[in-house]
Every structure is written in structure tokens, then in C-alpha cells.
Design an enzyme around this catalytic site. Structure first.
Site, PDB file in Angstrom:
ATOM      1  N   GLN A   1     -52.028 -17.736 -14.351  1.00 31.67           N
ATOM      2  CA  GLN A   1     -52.130 -16.419 -14.988  1.00 31.67           C
ATOM      3  C   GLN A   1     -50.900 -16.103 -15.819  1.00 31.67           C
ATOM      4  O   GLN A   1     -50.993 -15.883 -17.020  1.00 31.67           O
ATOM      5  CB  GLN A   1     -52.347 -15.330 -13.940  1.00 31.67           C
ATOM      6  CG  GLN A   1     -52.376 -13.913 -14.520  1.00 31.67           C
ATOM      7  CD  GLN A   1     -52.860 -12.890 -13.517  1.00 31.67           C
ATOM      8  OE1 GLN A   1     -54.010 -12.933 -13.089  1.00 31.67           O
ATOM      9  NE2 GLN A   1     -51.982 -11.973 -13.124  1.00 31.67           N
TER      10      GLN A   1
ATOM     11  N   GLU B   1     -47.355 -11.088  -7.513  1.00 29.31           N
ATOM     12  CA  GLU B   1     -48.375 -10.142  -7.050  1.00 29.31           C
ATOM     13  C   GLU B   1     -48.099  -8.735  -7.578  1.00 29.31           C
ATOM     14  O   GLU B   1     -48.482  -7.738  -6.974  1.00 29.31           O
ATOM     15  CB  GLU B   1     -48.472 -10.118  -5.511  1.00 29.31           C
ATOM     16  CG  GLU B   1     -48.975 -11.400  -4.897  1.00 29.31           C
ATOM     17  CD  GLU B   1     -50.376 -11.766  -5.338  1.00 29.31           C
ATOM     18  OE1 GLU B   1     -51.143 -10.863  -5.710  1.00 29.31           O
ATOM     19  OE2 GLU B   1     -50.699 -12.967  -5.329  1.00 29.31           O
TER      20      GLU B   1
ATOM     21  N   THR C   1     -41.395  -9.845  -7.495  1.00 29.35           N
ATOM     22  CA  THR C   1     -41.985  -9.868  -8.833  1.00 29.35           C
ATOM     23  C   THR C   1     -43.409 -10.412  -8.846  1.00 29.35           C
ATOM     24  O   THR C   1     -44.218  -9.981  -9.667  1.00 29.35           O
ATOM     25  CB  THR C   1     -41.121 -10.693  -9.814  1.00 29.35           C
ATOM     26  OG1 THR C   1     -40.751 -11.931  -9.199  1.00 29.35           O
ATOM     27  CG2 THR C   1     -39.879  -9.943 -10.199  1.00 29.35           C
TER      28      THR C   1
ATOM     29  N   TYR D   1     -53.301 -21.491  -9.795  1.00 26.62           N
ATOM     30  CA  TYR D   1     -53.780 -20.239 -10.401  1.00 26.62           C
ATOM     31  C   TYR D   1     -52.886 -19.922 -11.585  1.00 26.62           C
ATOM     32  O   TYR D   1     -51.734 -19.491 -11.422  1.00 26.62           O
ATOM     33  CB  TYR D   1     -53.751 -19.114  -9.366  1.00 26.62           C
ATOM     34  CG  TYR D   1     -54.378 -17.830  -9.846  1.00 26.62           C
ATOM     35  CD1 TYR D   1     -55.754 -17.657  -9.801  1.00 26.62           C
ATOM     36  CD2 TYR D   1     -53.595 -16.787 -10.336  1.00 26.62           C
ATOM     37  CE1 TYR D   1     -56.345 -16.473 -10.234  1.00 26.62           C
ATOM     38  CE2 TYR D   1     -54.169 -15.598 -10.765  1.00 26.62           C
ATOM     39  CZ  TYR D   1     -55.542 -15.447 -10.716  1.00 26.62           C
ATOM     40  OH  TYR D   1     -56.125 -14.289 -11.144  1.00 26.62           O
TER      41      TYR D   1
END
Length: 685
Positions: A151, A442, A440, A149
Site C-alpha cells: 500500500q 496502521e 506510524t 501487502y
């Protein structure tokens, strides 16, 4: 010569740890197995026992002995082998997702496929169309593709709207062009990306027909499925060693105008018209919040195990570790005066007992969060989104609070183990390193609190205007507005064992802080930035209230069968109240004299709960296979395990360590003319 070994005939000083822990368990007023059953349920415990037996006896997963002795290269390669083996065992035993989660917990090491399961697949499941699930999710479940993932970027983390990676739709070719326009657009910290992943779920700014629609998720193939080489236009690798979490290949990636098909954009809620490039809005902009709530509820539940695990090690070791003789109350075993167990010292109790209470508070709060999540899912299925904002706001603040408690709790427990806590053999050092990122990811723990407080301020204004309440948050604010000059009714420290009195104090404090913040913002025109310290404290106060409320409501319910947990709930409430006393005094609800009563009552509760603490951590029932701790093993044989684990140190496997000939021998042999051989042939001065 053989590896270094401690003399086998030597035993620890009496009384030994196994005897001391046995005596501690006899003192408890309850059977920890009964509490264990309540915490987990019989079905879970049976599954865990069956899976533990499989993993402990597995040739790849059953051996954790390398973890404290090897560098990242060895540990990561073994983590790859373990990740592969877990997939194999899942297929062999047909494990359900719950059973796999149990196996993952027992193995207790983050691996290269974790984000594939926890983020890549769920994103397709929750945001993909049925066609996309068939194309991408089904092969992902079979591990025919391995995802991550992507991001966070080198230049942006918490500010998702500020992400620089772009996905520009080209109507002519009906493809999206994924591009990294700057160095700071490099995706960074992406778990599983450095080595393992073949595909990435990339969060990129959607641009179509010249308009920027903000971040959206896109599946992008990043490595060739045959060779595993990066595909053209992709620069990808591992970001290097970290403070912890080094069995995960956190990676970086940049895109140089990489084209992906139209169906690469997750399109369950929002989409781009294939022929025109027009953007089709999602039916509700907050639909993705439900998944975030579930993830954060699981983080709260994990915090329970984190705190309980650290407390288990520190409490058991503090019962075994004896230091000094308490002249005022000397401890005797078989009429012989012995040193006092560290657990008997009040300061050790003050440091450790609240951490046990925090673990139980996290348990009951997580249970309630899951209940609320499923209730909200039912409401949203019927088109009712009224519950979502409150749940999302509270879950954000709770993620922040409980992970902060978790990190602080591990470190406090490590320090409470004294010098031996600094050894990796304590089981706390590496555990701390690997848990630390939780504060840090989520959502940064300070930034998340802004979401909580923004919602609470909005709610306060609505309650003040309407005089109505429809949920937990608005109800305690309505009570406060009905009597903003209320004062705490306690007159004696015994009153501080009344759960309703304690709960009322937490409600008043939270509402008072919101009231003052709203006044500062609306009337005094203070900026949001100037208010950030107060904003953090408001979120913390609200979430501490939730934890106190959930704990008290659970264990003081009629016919609740574990009265010992009522003591723990009072301890959690009092220790939190004492820690945050400045707020309660500032609100005027608690007087300075009453604050002294809180301190006195807290000390008395520490004394009352002292006989129960070893059994309270036993109730969390951590297998020694999970703890990997010389200090916290269930049998109390701390010193034997410390020496056994020291024997495994690679530097001890030969009588003369590597490097002697090059760096030590030249110095010592320079003075060899002064040597003399003794009767055993040993050279001495």
C-alpha cells in the site's frame, strides 16, 4: 589463548540480586500467579507452556544468542530459517492460529513471512470472493505462494487516496494494467517484499471506462515461482537498513504496465463487470472498517505486553540495583547498612509505577475492544451499521494513544536502568527499535486522531440537537450538556481514591474540549488545519477516558477478586490526571488547590503500591526466553548475566582482535626501542 572470561570465583556484592527479589516478592499482599491466571486464562497458559518447551528445545528457534552480536545480513538469514521452521512446526504439531500466535510471541522476532499471515491472507479472506479464496488463499495457507501487502508508496503513506499506482481495466483483453507512472509511485516499506514474496496485494487506483474509482486491492504476481526472479515489468528489491526491524525485508516495487487477470481485483464488495468495465458499488462503503477495528484492538492488546515487558525489566533491575545510602532511612541487611535499592527512591517510582498501571489499563481496554468488535460483527450481520462509526473512531484514537504510550514507556524504562540500560543486554534497546514503527503504520498516530475527533464533534452536535444518547461517547456528552458549569467535588486528597469522582473528571474534560472545538469550528469559523493541535488533544482525552472507564469498571465490579488492581487503577487515573492537568484546569472543573491535592495523593499512592510492584510485573509472567535481558531475568542475577553476555561478544573471542596488526601494531612498535621485558615476559616501557 582462550576467549576472554571473567574470574569464576568472583561474586556480586552482597546482598545479591536473587536475595533482593526474593524479599520483594515476600512483601506483596497477593499471589501473582492468581493474577496471571485471570489475565490469560488456564487454557492459554497451558498452551504457552507446551509451545515454549518446543521452541526452547528447537535447534533453530531455541538459540537467540546471535541477536545482540551480528549484523543485518546474518540476522536476516537466520530470520528466514526461523520463518521456515515455524511453518514446519505448525504442520508437525497442527497448530491452530492461536497456537501459532503464541509461538510467534515466544520467538519474539518479526520475520519475512509476517505480512503474508497478518495482511496478505486476511485481505483475501475478508475481501475476496469464494472463487478468489480457492485460487489464492488456499495455496497461500500452504505457503505455495508468499504474499505481502503493498500500500504505502515513496510519496504517499497515510493519504491512501493520494496513491499514484494505477490499475486500468482493459475491456478488450479483460485484464487490469498495473502501472507506476512516477518515481514517487514506488511502493515502499512493504514488509516481506524485499526478498521473500512471490505475490503482492497491491493497493492501486482503479480506473475503468476513463473514470477513477480510488484505491482498490489487486493480487499481482511479482516473482517467477520456479526461479524467484522478478516477472517482466517488475522492478523489486529491499529498501535497505532501518532504525530497527531489520529481520524483515521491507521492500520497494515499481510496475511497468504489468497485466493481471480480471479476478486479480478483490471483488467481495466492489467489482468491475468483466464484459463492460462498469463499476459495481459495494453495499456499504464502511464494510472494511470492521477488520481495521479488529487489527487496532490487537494493537491495543499488544501495547499491554509492550509496556509490561519494559516495566518488568526496569522494576526487577531497580530492585536489584543499589546506589547510595539514604541517610534519613538507611537500609540494613543482617544489621549491616547497605546501599539503597533504586526502587526505593521516589523519583524512580514516579517514573516507573505509572507504566505498570498503563500496562494493566491497556489490558482491560483491549478486552473491552474485542467484546465490542464481536458485538458489532453480530449487528452488521443483521444489517445494523449504527455501532460501527463509534467503534471505528475509538479504535483509531486508542491505536494512537496506546502505541505512543508503548514507545514512551520502553524508552523511560530503558533510561530508568541507568547506564546499563544503554547496553543491548538490557533487552530494551532492540525491543524499542523494533516496536517504534507502530506509531506510524496502521495509521500515523497524529493523523488517526483526526478520525476520532471528527466523529466526536459530529456526535456532540447531534446530542446537543436531540438531547439523546445511545452510546458511551454520546452519554458523557449529554451529562456535560446537562451541567456545563459543574465543578469537582473533592475537598480532601482521600476523595481522590473514589473511582467515580476520578471518572467524572475525565468525562467532563473530554466533553469540554469537544464543546470548545465545535464552537471554534462552527461559530468562530476556524479551519480544521488551525485546530489540529486541539483535535489531537480531544482524541487523547477521549481515549484516556475510555481507558480509565474500562479499568475502573473491570476492577471495581462487585466480587472482583484482585483488590490490588484497584490500587493500580487509581494510580493510572491519578498519574494520567496529573500529567494532563492543564486541560482539567482550563476546563474549570479542577481548581488550582485541588490540583495540588492530586499531586499529594499521587505520591501517597506510589508509597502504598511500592510493596506490590515486583509481584505486579511478575503477574505478566514473561519467560526469560522472551525477555532476553540480563537486567530483567526472573532470578535477579543481573550482574552475572551482564558478564556472561559480554563474554559472547565476538571481539572477545580472541586475545588480540582483528585489526590489531594493521592499525594498532604499527603505532606501538614504532617505539619498541624503549621496551623492557618483565619477569613474566611482558613488554613494558
Amino acid at each position: 589463548m582462550p576467549p576472554t572470561q571473567f574470574p569464576r570465583h568472583l561474586k556480586p556484592i552482597e546482598p545479591q540480586g536473587s536475595y533482593l527479589l526474593e524479599q520483594e516478592r515476600k512483601r506483596a499482599s497477593f499471589d501473582p500467579k492468581d493474577v496471571t491466571l485471570t489475565l490469560y486464562g488456564q487454557d492459554y497458559l497451558q498452551k504457552r507452556e507446551r509451545i515454549l518447551n518446543i521452541i526452547q528445545n528447537d535447534p533453530i528457534l531455541g538459540d537467540k544468542s546471535h541477536r545482540y552480536y551480528t549484523g543485518r545480513d546474518v540476522r536476516f538469514k537466520k530470520a528466514l530459517a526461523a520463518a521456515n521452521r515455524l511453518v514446519e512446526l505448525t504442520r508437525i504439531h497442527q497448530w491452530t492460529p492461536e497456537e501459532f500466535a503464541i509461538a510467534d510471541f515466544l520467538f519474539d522476532e518479526s520475520g519475512p513471512f509476517r505480512l503474508h499471515r497478518s495482511m496478505f491472507q486476511p485481505t483475501i479472506e475478508n475481501q475476496g470472493t469464494e472463487e478468489q479464496k480457492k485460487k489464492y488463499l488456499e495455496p497461500a495457507k500452504r505457503y505455495e505462494i508468499i504474499g505481502c501487502y503493498a500500500q504505502t508508496e515513496l510519496g504517499h503513506g497515510s493519504n491512501v487516496r493520494g496513491l499514484e499506482t494505477t490499475a486500468t481495466y482493459d475491456v478488450a483483453t479483460q485484464t487490469f494494467v498495473i502501472h507506476s507512472p512516477t518515481l514517487t509511485a514506488s511502493k515502499w516499506w512493504i514488509g516481506g517484499l524485499g526478498v521473500a514474496a512471490t505475490h503482492a496485494m497491491v493497493m492501486a487506483r482503479l480506473i475503468s471506462n476513463g473514470k477513477d474509482y480510488g484505491p482498490h486491492p489487486f493480487i499481482v504476481q511479482i516473482r517467477d515461482l520456479k526461479t524467484h526472479h522478478p516477472v517482466p515489468g517488475v522492478t523489486v528489491g529491499d529498501i535497505g537498513p532501518k532504525f530497527g526491524f531489520n529481520t524483515v525485508d521491507n521492500g520497494f516495487i515499481l510496475f511497468d504496465r504489468v497485466r493481471v487477470p480480471h479476478d486479480a481485483m478483490m471483488a467481495r464488495f466492489s467489482k468491475i463487470d468483466k464484459a463492460t468495465g462498469n463499476y459495481i458499488q459495494p453495499p456499504n462503503s464502511k464494510l472494511s472498517y470492521g477488520t481495521m477495528v479488529f487489527v487496532r484492538a490487537n494493537i491495543v492488546l499488544e501495547s499491554r505486553l509492550v509496556l509490561a515487558r519494559a516495566a518488568t525489566v526496569a522494576i526487577r533491575y531497580s530492585a536489584v540495583r543499589a546506589q547510595f545510602v539514604d541517610e534519613a532511612n538507611p537500609k540494613k541487611v543482617d544489621s549491616k547498612t547497605v546501599e539503597t535499592p533504586v526502587l526505593d527512591y521516589r523519583m524512580q517510582q514516579y517514573r516507573l509505577f505509572p507504566i505498570i498501571a498503563q500496562a494493566y489499563a491497556c489490558h482491560f481496554t483491549a478486552i473491552e475492544m474485542h467484546r465490542m468488535y464481536y458485538e458489532n460483527q453480530e449487528k452488521m450481520a443483521q444489517g445494523d451499521f449504527s455501532y460501527l462509526a463509534d467503534l471505528h473512531a475509538s479504535s483509531s484514537g486508542l491505536k494512537s494513544l496506546t502505541t505512543t504510550l508503548g514507545v514512551a514507556g520502553i524508552e523511560e524504562c530503558r533510561r530508568a536502568c541507568g547506564g546499563h540500560g544503554y547496553s543491548l543486554f538490557s533487552g530494551l534497546g532492540q525491543f524499542y527499535q523494533d516496536y517504534l514503527p507502530k506509531v506510524t503504520w496502521e495509521g500515523d498516530n497524529y493523523l488517526l486522531t483526526q478520525q476520532t475527533t471528527r466523529y466526536l464533534c459530529k456526535t456532540f452536535r447531534a446530542v446537543r440537537a436531540s438531547g439523546k444518547a445511545n452510546n458511551f461517547s454520546s452519554q458523557y456528552m449529554l451529562e456535560y450538556l446537562g451541567n456545563p458549569n459543574a465543578r469537582c467535588p473533592i475537598t480532601d486528597k482521600a476523595d481522590l481514591s473514589n473511582p467515580e469522582i476520578l471518572l467524572s473528571a475525565f468525562k467532563f474534560r473530554a466533553a469540554f474540549l469537544v464543546d470548545k472545538a465545535v464552537h471554534a469550528i462552527d461559530v468562530e469559523q476556524r479551519s480544521w488545519n488551525d485546530m489540529l493541535v486541539e483535535i489531537y488533544r480531544i482524541s487523547r482525552a477521549h481515549c484516556q477516558l475510555m481507558m480509565v472507564s474500562n479499568f475502573i469498571n473491570a476492577v471495581f465490579a462487585p466480587n472482583y477478586k484482585h483488590p490490588v488492581l484497584q490500587k493500580v487503577a487509581i494510580l493510572f487515573s491519578l498519574s494520567t490526571l496529573e500529567q494532563e492537568m492543564a486541560d482539567f484546569l482550563a476546563s474549570g472543573y479542577v481548581s488550582p488547590q485541588q490540583s495540588l491535592l492530586v499531586k499529594e495523593r499521587l505520591i501517597q499512592v506510589l508509597k502504598d503500591i511500592r510493596p506490590e510492584v515486583v509481584s505486579l510485573v511478575d503477574a505478566f509472567d514473561f519467560p526469560d526466553f522472551v525477555l532476553q535481558s540480563a537486567l530483567g531475568a526472573k532470578d535477579g542475577r543481573a550482574y552475572e548475566r551482564m558478564t556472561q553476555m559480554a563474554e559472547l561478544e565476538p571481539l572477545n573471542q580472541t586475545p588480540v582482535a582483528d585489526g590489531y596488526d594493521d592499525y594498532i601494531r604499527p603505532l606501538i612498535h614504532a617505539g619498541k626501542n624503549a621496551w623492557k621485558l618483565d619477569k613474566d615476559g611482558v613488554a613494558r616501557l
